[in-house]
Motif scaffolding. Structure first.
Motif, PDB file in Angstrom:
ATOM      1  N   UNK A 182      11.015 -36.137 -28.038  1.00  0.00           N
ATOM      2  CA  UNK A 182      10.124 -35.138 -27.438  1.00  0.00           C
ATOM      3  C   UNK A 182      10.767 -33.764 -27.538  1.00  0.00           C
ATOM      4  N   UNK A 183      12.054 -33.706 -27.180  1.00  0.00           N
ATOM      5  CA  UNK A 183      12.772 -32.429 -27.188  1.00  0.00           C
ATOM      6  C   UNK A 183      12.664 -31.745 -28.545  1.00  0.00           C
ATOM      7  N   UNK A 184      12.996 -32.488 -29.605  1.00  0.00           N
ATOM      8  CA  UNK A 184      13.022 -31.873 -30.935  1.00  0.00           C
ATOM      9  C   UNK A 184      11.611 -31.495 -31.387  1.00  0.00           C
ATOM     10  N   UNK A 185      10.633 -32.389 -31.128  1.00  0.00           N
ATOM     11  CA  UNK A 185       9.262 -32.103 -31.559  1.00  0.00           C
ATOM     12  C   UNK A 185       8.725 -30.857 -30.877  1.00  0.00           C
ATOM     13  N   UNK A 186       9.107 -30.658 -29.604  1.00  0.00           N
ATOM     14  CA  UNK A 186       8.612 -29.475 -28.886  1.00  0.00           C
ATOM     15  C   UNK A 186       9.455 -28.247 -29.218  1.00  0.00           C
ATOM     16  N   UNK A 187      10.768 -28.406 -29.168  1.00  0.00           N
ATOM     17  CA  UNK A 187      11.651 -27.230 -29.212  1.00  0.00           C
ATOM     18  C   UNK A 187      11.698 -26.575 -30.586  1.00  0.00           C
TER      19      UNK A 187
ATOM     20  N   UNK B   3       6.427 -16.691 -23.138  1.00  0.00           N
ATOM     21  CA  UNK B   3       6.232 -17.944 -22.412  1.00  0.00           C
ATOM     22  C   UNK B   3       7.397 -18.889 -22.631  1.00  0.00           C
ATOM     23  N   UNK B   4       7.814 -19.013 -23.891  1.00  0.00           N
ATOM     24  CA  UNK B   4       8.906 -19.924 -24.230  1.00  0.00           C
ATOM     25  C   UNK B   4      10.201 -19.475 -23.571  1.00  0.00           C
ATOM     26  N   UNK B   5      10.444 -18.178 -23.554  1.00  0.00           N
ATOM     27  CA  UNK B   5      11.674 -17.673 -22.943  1.00  0.00           C
ATOM     28  C   UNK B   5      11.683 -17.955 -21.445  1.00  0.00           C
ATOM     29  N   UNK B   6      10.531 -17.713 -20.813  1.00  0.00           N
ATOM     30  CA  UNK B   6      10.427 -17.981 -19.377  1.00  0.00           C
ATOM     31  C   UNK B   6      10.680 -19.460 -19.110  1.00  0.00           C
ATOM     32  N   UNK B   7      10.036 -20.300 -19.934  1.00  0.00           N
ATOM     33  CA  UNK B   7      10.236 -21.741 -19.791  1.00  0.00           C
ATOM     34  C   UNK B   7      11.716 -22.077 -19.946  1.00  0.00           C
TER      35      UNK B   7
ATOM     36  N   UNK C  12      17.543 -29.958 -22.330  1.00  0.00           N
ATOM     37  CA  UNK C  12      17.785 -29.951 -23.771  1.00  0.00           C
ATOM     38  C   UNK C  12      16.737 -29.145 -24.515  1.00  0.00           C
ATOM     39  N   UNK C  13      15.465 -29.324 -24.128  1.00  0.00           N
ATOM     40  CA  UNK C  13      14.392 -28.584 -24.789  1.00  0.00           C
ATOM     41  C   UNK C  13      14.646 -27.084 -24.694  1.00  0.00           C
ATOM     42  N   UNK C  14      15.014 -26.631 -23.483  1.00  0.00           N
ATOM     43  CA  UNK C  14      15.286 -25.207 -23.301  1.00  0.00           C
ATOM     44  C   UNK C  14      16.436 -24.756 -24.195  1.00  0.00           C
TER      45      UNK C  14
END
Lengths: 305, 321
Positions: free
Chosen positions: B110-115, B133-137, B199-201
């Motif tokens: 999930x992490x790699x597919x999203x990030x 948005x991504x930075x805030x997340x 990890x995603x972040x």
């Protein structure tokens, strides 16, 4: 410098120029930091949280450790703003006093870790050779175990975990990453001409380390120490949550949230576990903003975000 | 390159030994042995306990005990658990390790597919809405304690909306085949998201700055100047180079993933190595603690080794000294 420029009677803008040159790199960094809005917001929020923890006795009349078995898991009321926990202790008082423990542990664990990491990294990077090799292999091995596994294994050996012991355990397991950063900076400084110059005029090792190396390495050290404090707070809350950290009845944000491992509390008393969680989130966010602000301030090349 | 790989493997062996010495040392530093904790039966002659100690090799010197332990561990024999009625540690671990591995892989997936796609988009469209948005997340993802995120997820998505189960790995043992598979995935969604959050972040931030770095380099300008399409520049030149540091990051993040799994499993009551480890620490079950610590340590050492080797293969510029 002001007196010299007065003697020479230079033009007004010249004085300005001389004045600007006179700021140390550290002062310049601080000026850049002050212009970073997010970082200042973080600083303000963190200051508020620190004030709340210092003045906790003025903000609540309840003793955070006093159980009252007749008032267990109360809903929020005017008496207990956030209700009471499974032992009838006032949640709001625990939230306020808990910030003391979380901040103290975060700060002192960070300080202690930085101290060990700084000494090890300095020795390693300055002397190099066999000493460097030994210290670096030790960091390799400590880093090979997840921080939390090593810390929990050590805790399994102890009868009772006190706050002091907890800080020592964290510091003993967390120093390698900082030691590596300090070592890297020292290795690159070692090759610089001004160090050769200092050595040529006969400066002792201690003088070179304290007068030349540490001031030059202070930027990365401060940045990493700040970010480390945030991860220490997260780490303490995580360990307290699984019941391996600071034991009850001492309130910490982590062990307040651990009440929610009981499905009844999780479901019907969100007021008991959401505030401490948000407190951790806000504190860590504030510290991270400060850390990022410091990074941008000390390293003009770094990404703006 | 081969020389580098061989040298890297040679460094791995003493590290492995040092790790085993540390784990053994920690266990030996523990007060008492398997017999001191038990209430001694006054009807049993103390000599019997001495005999049992001798049978376990506890009367020998520490170096001898270490050699004995290492040689049996090498054969896959970790001894017997103290709390689980003398069950062998291997069988306990074998029962749990699969769950943790699946959870880790699922979460990493999930992490790699999203990030990675979001990181690429952010780098190509900096200061766009999605980038902000991504930075805030990213800021929130790194600041929220993962157990708190897990509890909020259970509270909202499981208790209030009833979309996902709150704990365990499977709803009933009678399921089989495809139904069992989807049920297991269904159980893994919340723990997987919780474990993958930080990890995603991290990957998102890394990917963004790496792609931005590469996009600013001369060879990308050259590729664009000779009329290569944006698509080709991205896939043939940018991503190949931007992915290299991500591989190293994966080596490092592997440890964080395993560490995070311990707490995440506890939140979701997920029967993996993490909950087993916490249980053994609470019960001072040293054989299990030693085995899990050693296993995780070895996994991380191997992870770093593989990352280094892979790095040397994909990046021919790396120096081999």
């Amino acid at each position: 410098m002001q007196s010299i420029s007065n003697n020479e009677q230079p033009a007004e803008d010249m004085t300005m120029d001389v004045d600007r040159k006179h700021r140390s790199p550290f002062q310049l960094s601080m000026r850049r930091f002050m212009r970073n809005k997010l970082a200042i917001a973080g600083l303000v929020v963190l200051t508020l949280i620190v004030c709340a923890s210092i003045f906790a006795p003025l903000l609540t009349d309840y003793d955070p450790e006093e159980a009252n078995l007749l008032m267990v898991e109360q809903k929020p009321s005017s008496d207990h703003i956030l209700g009471t926990d499974s032992s009838g202790r006032d949640n709001f008082a625990r939230l306020l006093y808990g910030s003391r423990i979380s901040l103290t542990i975060g700060f002192s664990a960070m300080l202690f870790t930085v101290l060990i990491g700084l000494i090890m990294g300095a020795v390693s990077g300055y002397y190099g050779g066999i000493i460097d090799n030994i210290i670096m292999r030790v960091t390799d091995i400590i880093l090979a175990l997840p921080f939390i596994v090593l810390a929990m294994t050590i805790m399994a050996l102890l009868e009772k975990v006190t706050i002091g012991l907890f800080i020592v355990i964290i510091a003993v397991t967390a120093w390698p990453s900082l030691a590596r950063i300090v070592r890297g900076t020292f290795l690159s400084l070692r090759e610089q001409e001004f160090v050769l110059g200092a050595r040529a005029i006969g400066a002792r090792d201690s003088r070179i380390i304290f007068r030349h190396f540490i001031p030059n390495a202070i930027g990365p050290i401060i940045v990493n120490a700040t970010l480390m404090m945030a991860s220490m707070i997260l780490f303490e809350s995580g360990l307290s949550f699984i019941g391996m950290g600071i034991p009850q009845p001492t309130p910490t944000w982590g062990n307040m949230i651990s009440e929610a491992q009981n499905i009844r509390v999780l479901r019907y008393h969100p007021e008991a576990w959401i505030p401490p969680g948000l407190s951790i989130l806000i504190t860590v966010l504030a510290i991270n903003f400060i850390g990022d602000g410091l990074r941008d301030a000390f390293d003009p090349k770094s990404d703006r975000r | 390159m081969y020389q580098y790989i061989i040298r890297r493997i040679l460094v791995f062996i003493p590290m492995l030994l040092a790790l085993s010495i540390i784990v053994f040392g920690l266990a030996k530093a523990a007060p008492g042995d398997p017999f001191t904790g038990k209430i001694l039966d006054p009807n049993v002659d103390p000599i019997v306990y001495e005999q049992q100690r001798a049978a376990l090799g506890l009367d020998k010197s520490i170096p001898e005990q270490y050699l004995h332990w290492v040689s049996s561990v090498a054969k896959g024999n970790f001894g017997k658990s103290i709390t689980y009625n003398g069950r062998s540690v291997e069988s306990l671990i074998k029962e749990r390790v699969k769950n943790t591995v699946y959870l880790g892989l699922f979460s990493l997936g999930i992490t790699l597919i999203v990030a990675i796609p979001i990181g690429i988009y952010s780098a190509r469209h900096p200061y766009s809405l999605l980038d902000y948005g991504a930075t805030t997340f990213g800021f929130f993802g790194l600041a929220v304690p993962n157990f708190f995120f897990g509890l909020v997820a259970i509270y909202l998505l499981s208790i209030n909306l009833g979309w996902f189960p709150a704990q365990g790995t499977v709803s009933s043992n009678s399921l089989s085949g495809f139904a069992e598979f989807t049920d297991r995935i269904h159980h893994m969604v919340l723990p997987g998201l919780t474990l993958g959050l930080a990890g995603t972040a991290t990957y998102m931030r890394y990917m963004r700055s790496e792609v931005m770095d590469v996009l600013g380099s001369d060879y990308i300008r050259t590729a664009k100047a000779k009329g290569m399409s944006d698509r080709n520049v991205l896939y043939k030149h940018t991503l190949r180079n931007a992915m290299i540091p991500i591989i190293t990051l994966m080596g490092f993040e592997f440890g964080a993933l395993l560490g995070g799994a311990i707490i995440t499993e506890q939140v979701f009551n997920f029967p993996g190595l993490g909950t087993l480890f916490i249980g053994s620490v609470v019960n001072r079950d040293y054989p299990v603690i030693m085995a899990i610590a050693l296993l995780l340590g070895v996994a991380i050492l191997v992870g770093n080794l593989l990352a280094d080797i892979f790095y040397s293969i994909v990046d021919p510029r790396i120096r081999y000294d």
